[in-house]
Enzyme design. Sequence first.
Site, PDB file in Angstrom:
ATOM      1  N   ASP A 170       0.592  -1.273   0.252  1.00 50.79           N
ATOM      2  CA  ASP A 170       0.183  -0.052   0.046  1.00 50.79           C
ATOM      3  C   ASP A 170       0.739   1.276  -0.076  1.00 50.79           C
ATOM      4  OD1 ASP A 170      -1.959   2.209   0.001  1.00 50.79           O
ATOM      5  OD2 ASP A 170      -2.763   1.569   2.776  1.00 50.79           O
ATOM      6  N   SER A 202       0.342   4.448  -1.481  1.00 48.41           N
ATOM      7  CA  SER A 202      -0.508   5.510  -1.294  1.00 48.41           C
ATOM      8  C   SER A 202      -1.266   5.063  -0.314  1.00 48.41           C
ATOM      9  CB  SER A 202      -1.515   5.767  -2.446  1.00 48.41           C
ATOM     10  OG  SER A 202      -2.473   3.871  -2.370  1.00 48.41           O
ATOM     11  N   ASN A 254     -15.305 -51.575  17.455  1.00 44.86           N
ATOM     12  CA  ASN A 254     -16.446 -51.251  18.666  1.00 44.86           C
ATOM     13  C   ASN A 254     -16.270 -49.738  17.312  1.00 44.86           C
ATOM     14  OD1 ASN A 254     -16.238 -51.713  20.743  1.00 44.86           O
ATOM     15  ND2 ASN A 254     -14.892 -51.411  22.093  1.00 44.86           N
ATOM     16  N   GLU A 293     -18.498 -53.022  13.539  1.00 46.92           N
ATOM     17  CA  GLU A 293     -18.244 -54.072  14.802  1.00 46.92           C
ATOM     18  C   GLU A 293     -19.620 -53.618  15.326  1.00 46.92           C
ATOM     19  OE1 GLU A 293     -16.002 -55.974  18.456  1.00 46.92           O
ATOM     20  OE2 GLU A 293     -15.720 -53.919  18.211  1.00 46.92           O
ATOM     21  N   ASP A 314     -22.001 -54.754  19.160  1.00 48.08           N
ATOM     22  CA  ASP A 314     -21.799 -55.174  20.441  1.00 48.08           C
ATOM     23  C   ASP A 314     -22.982 -55.005  20.490  1.00 48.08           C
ATOM     24  OD1 ASP A 314     -18.690 -55.600  20.107  1.00 48.08           O
ATOM     25  OD2 ASP A 314     -18.927 -54.878  21.754  1.00 48.08           O
ATOM     26  N   HIS A 338     -20.972 -50.777  24.482  1.00 43.35           N
ATOM     27  CA  HIS A 338     -20.443 -51.400  25.157  1.00 43.35           C
ATOM     28  C   HIS A 338     -20.394 -51.876  26.297  1.00 43.35           C
ATOM     29  CE1 HIS A 338     -15.503 -51.602  26.160  1.00 43.35           C
ATOM     30  NE2 HIS A 338     -16.060 -52.134  24.897  1.00 43.35           N
ATOM     31  N   LYS A 397     -20.659 -61.829   9.952  1.00 45.02           N
ATOM     32  CA  LYS A 397     -19.372 -62.071  10.801  1.00 45.02           C
ATOM     33  C   LYS A 397     -20.144 -62.625  12.116  1.00 45.02           C
ATOM     34  CE  LYS A 397     -15.049 -62.088  13.308  1.00 45.02           C
ATOM     35  NZ  LYS A 397     -16.238 -62.508  14.192  1.00 45.02           N
ATOM     36  N   ILE A 418       2.685 -17.754  12.830  1.00 42.82           N
ATOM     37  CA  ILE A 418       3.480 -17.671  12.971  1.00 42.82           C
ATOM     38  C   ILE A 418       4.093 -19.208  14.050  1.00 42.82           C
ATOM     39  CG2 ILE A 418       6.411 -16.339  14.133  1.00 42.82           C
ATOM     40  CD1 ILE A 418       4.910 -15.090  12.136  1.00 42.82           C
ATOM     41  N   ASP A 442       7.670 -22.483  14.561  1.00 45.92           N
ATOM     42  CA  ASP A 442       8.893 -22.792  14.031  1.00 45.92           C
ATOM     43  C   ASP A 442       8.743 -24.314  13.379  1.00 45.92           C
ATOM     44  OD1 ASP A 442      10.150 -20.586  15.532  1.00 45.92           O
ATOM     45  OD2 ASP A 442      10.069 -21.786  17.272  1.00 45.92           O
ATOM     46  N   ASN A 450      10.641 -18.872  13.386  1.00 44.10           N
ATOM     47  CA  ASN A 450       9.654 -17.743  13.291  1.00 44.10           C
ATOM     48  C   ASN A 450       8.633 -17.387  11.578  1.00 44.10           C
ATOM     49  OD1 ASN A 450       9.168 -17.040  15.655  1.00 44.10           O
ATOM     50  ND2 ASN A 450      10.602 -15.536  15.901  1.00 44.10           N
ATOM     51  N   ASP A 479       5.806 -28.101  14.896  1.00 42.81           N
ATOM     52  CA  ASP A 479       5.647 -26.850  15.218  1.00 42.81           C
ATOM     53  C   ASP A 479       6.483 -27.028  16.732  1.00 42.81           C
ATOM     54  OD1 ASP A 479       5.889 -23.830  16.555  1.00 42.81           O
ATOM     55  OD2 ASP A 479       4.509 -23.813  16.976  1.00 42.81           O
TER      56      ASP A 479
END
Length: 558
Positions: free
Chosen positions: A15, A17, A137, A166, A168, A181, A264, A451, A453, A477, A506
């Site tokens: 920018d 201007s 499960n 599965e 149950d 369960h 099954k 930012i 690492d 950074n 990071d």
Amino acid sequence: TVVELLNKVDIFKCDKSKCGFLEGKEIEHFYKILTHREEIEVIYGEYAKTDGLMSATDLLNFLLNEQREDASQNDALQLIEKYELDENAKAKQQMTKDGFLMYLQQPEGLIFNPAHKSVYQDMNQPLNHYFISSSHNTYLLEDQLKGPSSTEAYKKALLKGCRCVELDCWDGSDGEPVIYHGYTLTSKILFKDVIKAIKEYAFKTTEYPVILSLENHCSVEQQKIMAQHLISILDSALVTKPLRDQMPTCLPSPEELKGRFIVKGKRLDKLEEMFSEESKTAEEDSVTEEEDDEGDEEDQEKKSSKTKSLKLAKELSDIVIYCKSVHFRGFEDSRDKQSFYEMASFKEGEAVKLAEESANDYIHHNTDKLSRIYPAGLRTDSSNYNPVPLWNAGCQIVALNFQTPCLEMDLNQGLFLQNGQSGYNLKPSFLRDQDTNYNATCVICALKSSIVDPIVKVQIYGVPADTTVVETQYIENNGFNPMWNENFQFNVRVPDLALVRFLIEDYDSSSNNEFIGQYTLPFNSLRNGYHHVPLLTKKGDLLSSAGLFVHIMVVDAE
């Protein structure tokens, strides 16, 4: 926003201007800063030999020399036509740097081999010749003690390409069996609602068959209700008899079973009796059958130490065709007595021990029989075990907790990324051939809009001799456009079983690194040359506007 990010890294200076917005040349300057990729400029400069631009011949040289593609002049022209934005350059059949960057960011420039995005493997072999994406499960959304059960969990697993779910099953009120369960505070859902959800979502991602793995704790009366629901809801899609009129000698193929459901569970008799003239219809509705020991460890503590028995309804028994549950009593017993349609389930600890101590026997067992592996009951937090050693031993149904974002699910998603995400991956030939001489014992003995690492870890998962990890230095950074420029070399001995995982974290010197993103794919799906690696979140969703740019070169060992 992009503007906020650029301000943070002191790049947004367009920018001129000072009017608070961009116009004219400022927009052009902003675009150049935003798309500046030093590594792309270097690569482009090496091949743009035609008045500073890439001609079709220049691009073809790049495709042949760097990408190692079987490309032609016409392929190069098609890429220019598809991705070049400058009409003047396109008219001259040339590609600008912007067009080149556009090409590298599209599917043609991604690391995953596009030929593997569709079904490319032979799908006409017996089911036991495939690795099958499988969940444990499946009804749970969270932990195994008090978490919610939901039909949504089945929908999510099926949409991810899971092909073995599965259920149950326990007695419910009003005569309707429920799924939850057992012996815990997890919520209950109706069995019939689960079957309806499975029918609706089973084949949205892939048409290949779904295995319904029943852990049956119901009374005979409610087992009959289970059978009624399965037959009425799934209708003709449910396999209720062998596909042909004679006794089969091997399991059918995924292709033959497209759009079908397989149950099954326990069966009262041998499948052969369906074809025997002397077979008689059972006079009783149920027969005493040794109870399955697939229950979790906390369940087992609540059971008597004496052998228990299970009354099995004939109606439910009769729709168990190709996946009859049996107990594993050793490899010799299996060779002598176990039929091809009978399959054993192994708790993770037992399976890992067999894979380590009896690898060759386990591999031979799995060449003609299905094996299902499931997590230990002590994993109440729905954590997962490492599936790789079990795949290495040829185990087909390696069931994981799909609701838990973790490394193990990354590996599962990576393995089944190939072959059209069909949920079925053809095992390597040395894990299918009954006369295999594969000696298992010799092998078994960027990024984020803040930012950070960033550090990259490249991980190989496969047979132990191939399993390794290397990592780059961290870039301080700079999560916007970090450059590592590091080279790593791997010796991969069994590529058919290897997975490659790119992990971005990071870096933190005082605590554990923070996860940013990862991408896992089969080694054999890697593409040579310069490619972008998309990144996924912990839940497996695409991390938008983020990725790695890598150079891959796979060469045969001398």
